[in-house]
Design an enzyme around this catalytic site. Structure first.
Site, PDB file in Angstrom:
ATOM      1  N   ASP A  70     -31.249 -16.094  15.972  1.00 42.36           N
ATOM      2  CA  ASP A  70     -31.385 -16.076  14.485  1.00 42.36           C
ATOM      3  C   ASP A  70     -31.991 -17.311  13.969  1.00 42.36           C
ATOM      4  OD1 ASP A  70     -28.466 -13.704  14.351  1.00 42.36           O
ATOM      5  OD2 ASP A  70     -30.994 -13.290  15.098  1.00 42.36           O
ATOM      6  N   ASP A  76     -25.241 -20.917   6.564  1.00 42.78           N
ATOM      7  CA  ASP A  76     -24.586 -20.474   7.957  1.00 42.78           C
ATOM      8  C   ASP A  76     -23.761 -21.582   8.439  1.00 42.78           C
ATOM      9  OD1 ASP A  76     -27.636 -18.437   9.143  1.00 42.78           O
ATOM     10  OD2 ASP A  76     -25.448 -17.701   8.521  1.00 42.78           O
ATOM     11  N   GLU A  99     -20.538 -16.858  15.357  1.00 39.71           N
ATOM     12  CA  GLU A  99     -22.045 -16.543  15.580  1.00 39.71           C
ATOM     13  C   GLU A  99     -22.799 -17.796  15.513  1.00 39.71           C
ATOM     14  OE1 GLU A  99     -25.829 -14.386  13.164  1.00 39.71           O
ATOM     15  OE2 GLU A  99     -23.902 -14.180  12.245  1.00 39.71           O
ATOM     16  N   GLU A 100     -22.339 -19.015  14.804  1.00 33.29           N
ATOM     17  CA  GLU A 100     -23.038 -20.194  14.743  1.00 33.29           C
ATOM     18  C   GLU A 100     -22.398 -21.144  15.908  1.00 33.29           C
ATOM     19  OE1 GLU A 100     -24.481 -17.896  11.692  1.00 33.29           O
ATOM     20  OE2 GLU A 100     -25.314 -19.727  12.782  1.00 33.29           O
ATOM     21  N   ASP A 120     -17.885 -13.995  12.090  1.00 28.88           N
ATOM     22  CA  ASP A 120     -19.304 -14.302  11.672  1.00 28.88           C
ATOM     23  C   ASP A 120     -19.126 -14.802  10.157  1.00 28.88           C
ATOM     24  OD1 ASP A 120     -22.099 -12.112  10.905  1.00 28.88           O
ATOM     25  OD2 ASP A 120     -21.687 -14.349  10.736  1.00 28.88           O
ATOM     26  N   LEU A 122     -20.817 -16.184   7.913  1.00 26.35           N
ATOM     27  CA  LEU A 122     -21.425 -15.706   6.838  1.00 26.35           C
ATOM     28  C   LEU A 122     -22.641 -14.638   7.393  1.00 26.35           C
ATOM     29  CD1 LEU A 122     -22.188 -16.769   3.762  1.00 26.35           C
ATOM     30  CD2 LEU A 122     -24.241 -17.789   4.524  1.00 26.35           C
ATOM     31  N   ASP A 123     -22.098 -13.511   6.971  1.00 28.00           N
ATOM     32  CA  ASP A 123     -22.596 -12.175   7.411  1.00 28.00           C
ATOM     33  C   ASP A 123     -23.808 -11.977   6.283  1.00 28.00           C
ATOM     34  OD1 ASP A 123     -22.391  -8.859   6.836  1.00 28.00           O
ATOM     35  OD2 ASP A 123     -23.316  -9.665   8.571  1.00 28.00           O
ATOM     36  N   GLU A 284     -18.571  -8.839  14.748  1.00 29.72           N
ATOM     37  CA  GLU A 284     -19.316  -8.073  13.740  1.00 29.72           C
ATOM     38  C   GLU A 284     -18.425  -6.599  13.877  1.00 29.72           C
ATOM     39  OE1 GLU A 284     -23.542  -9.371  12.238  1.00 29.72           O
ATOM     40  OE2 GLU A 284     -23.393  -8.954  14.364  1.00 29.72           O
TER      41      GLU A 284
HETATM   42  P1  AFP Z   1     -27.033 -12.094   9.952  1.00 29.39           P
HETATM   43  O1  AFP Z   1     -25.633 -12.117   9.570  1.00 29.39           O
HETATM   44  O2  AFP Z   1     -27.434 -12.796  11.173  1.00 29.39           O
HETATM   45  O3  AFP Z   1     -27.718 -12.165   8.493  1.00 29.39           O
HETATM   46  O4  AFP Z   1     -27.471 -10.558  10.104  1.00 29.39           O
HETATM   47  C1  AFP Z   1     -26.917  -9.597   9.291  1.00 29.39           C
HETATM   48  C2  AFP Z   1     -26.820  -8.303  10.010  1.00 29.39           C
HETATM   49  O5  AFP Z   1     -26.144  -8.493  11.386  1.00 29.39           O
HETATM   50  C3  AFP Z   1     -25.952  -7.277   9.367  1.00 29.39           C
HETATM   51  O6  AFP Z   1     -25.196  -7.946   8.618  1.00 29.39           O
HETATM   52  C4  AFP Z   1     -27.110  -6.551   8.722  1.00 29.39           C
HETATM   53  O7  AFP Z   1     -26.760  -5.255   8.521  1.00 29.39           O
HETATM   54  C5  AFP Z   1     -28.258  -6.620   9.770  1.00 29.39           C
HETATM   55  O8  AFP Z   1     -27.999  -7.846  10.649  1.00 29.39           O
HETATM   56  C6  AFP Z   1     -29.632  -6.847   9.138  1.00 29.39           C
HETATM   57  O9  AFP Z   1     -30.528  -6.694  10.003  1.00 29.39           O
HETATM   58  P2  AFP Z   1     -31.950  -6.393   9.847  1.00 29.39           P
HETATM   59  O10 AFP Z   1     -32.773  -7.173   9.170  1.00 29.39           O
HETATM   60  O11 AFP Z   1     -32.658  -6.429  11.146  1.00 29.39           O
HETATM   61  O12 AFP Z   1     -32.010  -5.134   9.091  1.00 29.39           O
END
Ligand code: AFP
Length: 339
Positions: A70, A76, A99-100, A120, A122-123, A284
């Site tokens: 990502d 993050d 995650e980081e 995680d 910063l989700d 997660e």
């Molecule tokens: P990040 O934490 O890497 O931003 O990802 C967010 C996530 O893990 C979760 O929180 C979201 O529901 C999902 O991914 C969003 O994924 P899409 O952008 O593929 O829908």
């Protein structure tokens, strides 16, 4: 404008809750109150860092990618450091899986470092630049033995081995939700006092809801049973409150919090771009699975209870469905019907 009534001294703060245990005479394991308090402290700092990111130049991309490919947001990296800076001084954490971080950060091999933290920081970081909701997720595992951290023994865990888990939602308010295996409790940050105050006591997830959360952009690539389930969800039948309404924030924590409080489900199945699903098991799915089960909900891969899946690697991905027990059971039954 009428000021809201002052939060009285009787209000149960997180610190008091951690000190006194969950009110059923069950005190928390040694060191756990300090660790959860440290995570709460990190989230207070992070809430401010997120709110002030436009002023501190912390919006936008860092230019790097994390181990799961990502694109990394500047926040993050800020969030990861804020969590590490908060938990390291407690001395009770042997290692942090984040995650980081490509590999686990080893903090201590001293006997009192009895926990492994999976986080995680910063989700939903794709929401940072559009002022959308983001979150922090954490899962805490007791170590089986002291001494040097061993990847297979200490890090390749099953969610059912967690001793505590939770998340923080940075939305209009900052809300911290945690479980230590005896119910789920939610605390809202009272910025005036700088304290998390109990506002959700022994949360119960409704057995069935009226909302679903999923990235429908991948619909065509989903398992046939899930596509059939979606057809079922979107048919009109007032008796079963269908069609369900779609809500998708782009931050799992926000969609999960809605499902926990109001019912419904979130799912991220496998698709062509994510053969094993997108979401990461250790930081997660497993922590949120522990929380939702403690509130009477359910979480799985679609075919296996999420807390029974043992991590083969620290950044392992899994297909994921979580939320109200009856909704998730129905999702699973549609998958079973269409092998
Ligand atoms: P990040 O934490 O890497 O931003 O990802 C967010 C996530 O893990 C979760 O929180 C979201 O529901 C999902 O991914 C969003 O994924 P899409 O952008 O593929 O829908």
């Amino acid at each position: 404008m009428e000021d809201d009534p002052p939060v009285t001294e009787l209000a149960i703060t997180l610190d008091r809750h951690l000190r006194e245990g969950t009110g059923r005479g069950q005190s928390l394991a040694a060191g756990l109150p300090e660790l959860i308090a440290a995570l709460a402290g990190a989230s207070k700092v992070l809430a401010r860092q997120v709110r002030r990111a436009a002023f501190s130049g912390s919006l936008g991309y860092s230019g790097g990618t994390n181990v799961t490919g990502d694109s990394q947001k500047k926040l993050d990296i800020v969030a990861n450091q804020t969590v590490l800076d908060a938990v390291a001084p407690t001395g009770v954490v042997a290692a942090v899986v984040s995650e980081e971080l490509k590999v686990a950060r080893i903090l201590s091999d001293r006997p009192e470092a009895r926990f492994v933290l999976c986080t995680d920081p910063l989700d939903g970081s794709s929401n940072t630049d559009i002022d959308g909701a983001v979150g922090t997720i954490f899962g805490i595992y007791p170590r089986a033995a002291s001494g040097a951290v061993d990847e297979a023994r200490d890090l390749q865990r099953k969610g059912s081995e967690q001793i505590a888990a939770g998340y923080v939602l940075y939305g209009p308010a900052t809300v911290l939700v945690y479980t230590a295996g005896d119910g789920v409790f939610g605390f809202t940050l009272d910025e005036d006092r700088g304290e998390f105050v109990l506002t959700l006591d022994r949360v119960r997830c409704p057995a069935r809801g009226h909302y679903y959360s999923a990235n429908l952009g991948h619909l065509r690539e989903w398992h046939r049973g899930i596509r059939k389930y979606l057809e079922y969800l979107t048919e009109r039948d007032p008796a079963t409150r269908r069609p369900y309404s779609l809500r998708y924030v782009g931050a799992l924590v926000a969609d999960l919090h809605r499902s926990l409080i109001e019912g419904g489900l979130y799912f991220y199945p496998a698709d062509q771009g994510h053969a094993n699903g997108k979401l990461r098991l250790l930081y997660e799915c497993a922590p949120l699975g522990f929380v939702i089960e403690q509130a009477g909900g359910r979480a799985s891969t679609g075919t296996q209870r999420i807390l029974e899946v043992r991590a083969g690697s620290i950044h392992q991905r899994v297909p994921f469905v979580i939320g109200s027990a009856e909704d998730v059971e129905l999702y699973e039954s549609f998958m079973r019907r269409e092998p």
